[in-house]
Design a protein around this motif. Structure first.
Motif, short mmCIF file in Angstrom:
data_model
loop_
_atom_site.label_atom_id
_atom_site.label_comp_id
_atom_site.label_asym_id
_atom_site.label_seq_id
_atom_site.Cartn_x
_atom_site.Cartn_y
_atom_site.Cartn_z
N PHE A 107 -8.14 4.45 1.40
CA PHE A 107 -9.29 3.83 2.08
C PHE A 107 -9.07 2.34 2.30
CE2 PHE A 107 -13.31 1.46 1.59
CZ PHE A 107 -13.99 1.94 2.71
N ILE A 108 -8.33 1.70 1.39
CA ILE A 108 -8.13 0.25 1.47
C ILE A 108 -7.55 -0.20 2.81
CG2 ILE A 108 -6.77 -1.68 0.55
CD1 ILE A 108 -7.25 -0.55 -2.24
N PRO A 109 -6.41 0.38 3.30
CA PRO A 109 -5.87 -0.08 4.58
C PRO A 109 -6.79 0.21 5.76
CG PRO A 109 -4.66 1.84 3.81
CD PRO A 109 -5.51 1.40 2.69
N ALA A 120 -10.14 0.16 5.61
CA ALA A 120 -11.18 -0.88 5.54
C ALA A 120 -10.62 -2.23 5.97
CB ALA A 120 -11.72 -0.96 4.11
N VAL A 121 -9.41 -2.55 5.51
CA VAL A 121 -8.78 -3.83 5.88
C VAL A 121 -8.55 -3.90 7.38
CG1 VAL A 121 -6.64 -5.17 5.70
CG2 VAL A 121 -7.72 -4.27 3.63
N THR A 145 2.48 1.84 -3.46
CA THR A 145 1.49 2.23 -4.46
C THR A 145 1.04 3.67 -4.28
OG1 THR A 145 0.70 -0.06 -4.53
CG2 THR A 145 -0.72 1.62 -5.51
N VAL A 197 0.83 -1.21 0.00
CA VAL A 197 0.00 0.00 0.00
C VAL A 197 0.86 1.26 0.00
CG1 VAL A 197 -1.64 1.37 1.35
CG2 VAL A 197 -1.98 -1.09 1.09
N THR A 225 -4.70 -11.09 5.29
CA THR A 225 -4.02 -9.89 4.81
C THR A 225 -2.63 -9.72 5.41
OG1 THR A 225 -5.09 -8.59 6.57
CG2 THR A 225 -6.17 -8.65 4.42
N VAL A 264 -8.80 6.01 -2.99
CA VAL A 264 -9.13 4.58 -2.99
C VAL A 264 -8.05 3.79 -2.24
CG1 VAL A 264 -9.35 2.53 -4.44
CG2 VAL A 264 -10.51 4.64 -5.08
N TRP A 265 -6.77 4.05 -2.59
CA TRP A 265 -5.68 3.33 -1.93
C TRP A 265 -5.50 3.74 -0.48
CZ3 TRP A 265 -2.96 -0.88 -3.16
CH2 TRP A 265 -3.10 -1.36 -4.47
#
Length: 230
Positions: free
Chosen positions: A71-73, A75-76, A43, A40, A90, A68-69
């Motif tokens: 928000f990903i961590p 949410a994870v 990126t 992450v 993960t 988006v990138w």
């Protein structure tokens, strides 16, 4: 010249968005990273860099991609708190490499760690003999946690059954000529006591004090702006 100004503006915008995302993602991104955090981080940094200098990329698209990138961590991390299976998916699982002085060769091979690498990791923990290890665990962030055998662990007052007086960490009471009132109140000291103590160290007023720090015994260390050795 106009293109330079454009790149400058885009860079400032990308930095601002990246700073906001970092705050949202939390301090975990600044600590030892798991494989997922590493991916992450790379990126997000790559998107921000491209967004800064590549004028062919629309700003809106760059901001959406960063969002988006970012928000990903988050949410994870949220789903990881709800489900251990998802967290293991993960972040992976910790692996035991050494147990009761014996190396677990199969686990080493699964984690692609050579015996030389294991010995290096043990030496970094101050251990040169494998037989001294009770257990060594490879954490999900790549760090090795090691516990020595009981007879080799550091002797502590608790181990000897001794009672010790509880202490608090040395605490700042004055910083850059300003009293830290919250710390003063928590420890139960008064401004009158503080002023009396700093005067014993040669200060005429608070403006003479760079920092003042008190320990558990009430001993005050004072560092003046104009030190004697100057």
């Amino acid at each position: 010249m106009s293109e330079i100004i454009l790149v400058l503006g885009r860079s400032l915008l990308a930095f601002t968005v990246l700073l906001v995302l970092t705050r949202i993602m939390g301090k975990k991104q600044l600590s030892h990273l798991t494989l997922f955090d590493y991916v992450v981080g790379i990126t997000v940094g790559s998107i921000a860099a491209s967004m800064s200098y590549d004028t062919d990329i629309e700003l809106d698209n760059g901001i959406v991609a960063l969002a988006v990138w970012g928000f990903i961590p988050v949410a994870v991390g949220f789903f990881g708190l709800k489900s251990r299976k998802f967290l293991h998916l993960t972040d992976g699982r910790a692996s035991i490499l050494v147990k009761k002085g014996e190396v677990l060769e199969n686990t080493l091979r699964k984690n692609h760690i050579a015996i030389e690498e294991l010995m290096m990791l043990l030496r970094e923990k101050g251990i040169f003999k494998v037989e001294d290890v009770e257990i060594a665990i490879l954490e999900t962030n790549g760090e090795l946690s090691v516990m020595k055998k009981s007879d080799l662990q550091t002797i502590t007052p608790r181990l000897l059954g001794m009672k010790v007086t509880m202490e608090h960490a040395p605490t700042l009471l004055v910083a850059d000529g300003h009293i830290l009132n919250k710390n003063l109140k928590i420890l139960g000291y008064t401004k009158k006591w503080l002023m009396k103590e700093i005067q014993k160290h040669g200060a005429q007023s608070l403006q003479d004090v760079f920092l003042a720090q008190v320990d558990s015994d009430g001993n005050l260390y004072v560092d003046l702006y104009k030190d004697d050795n100057q």
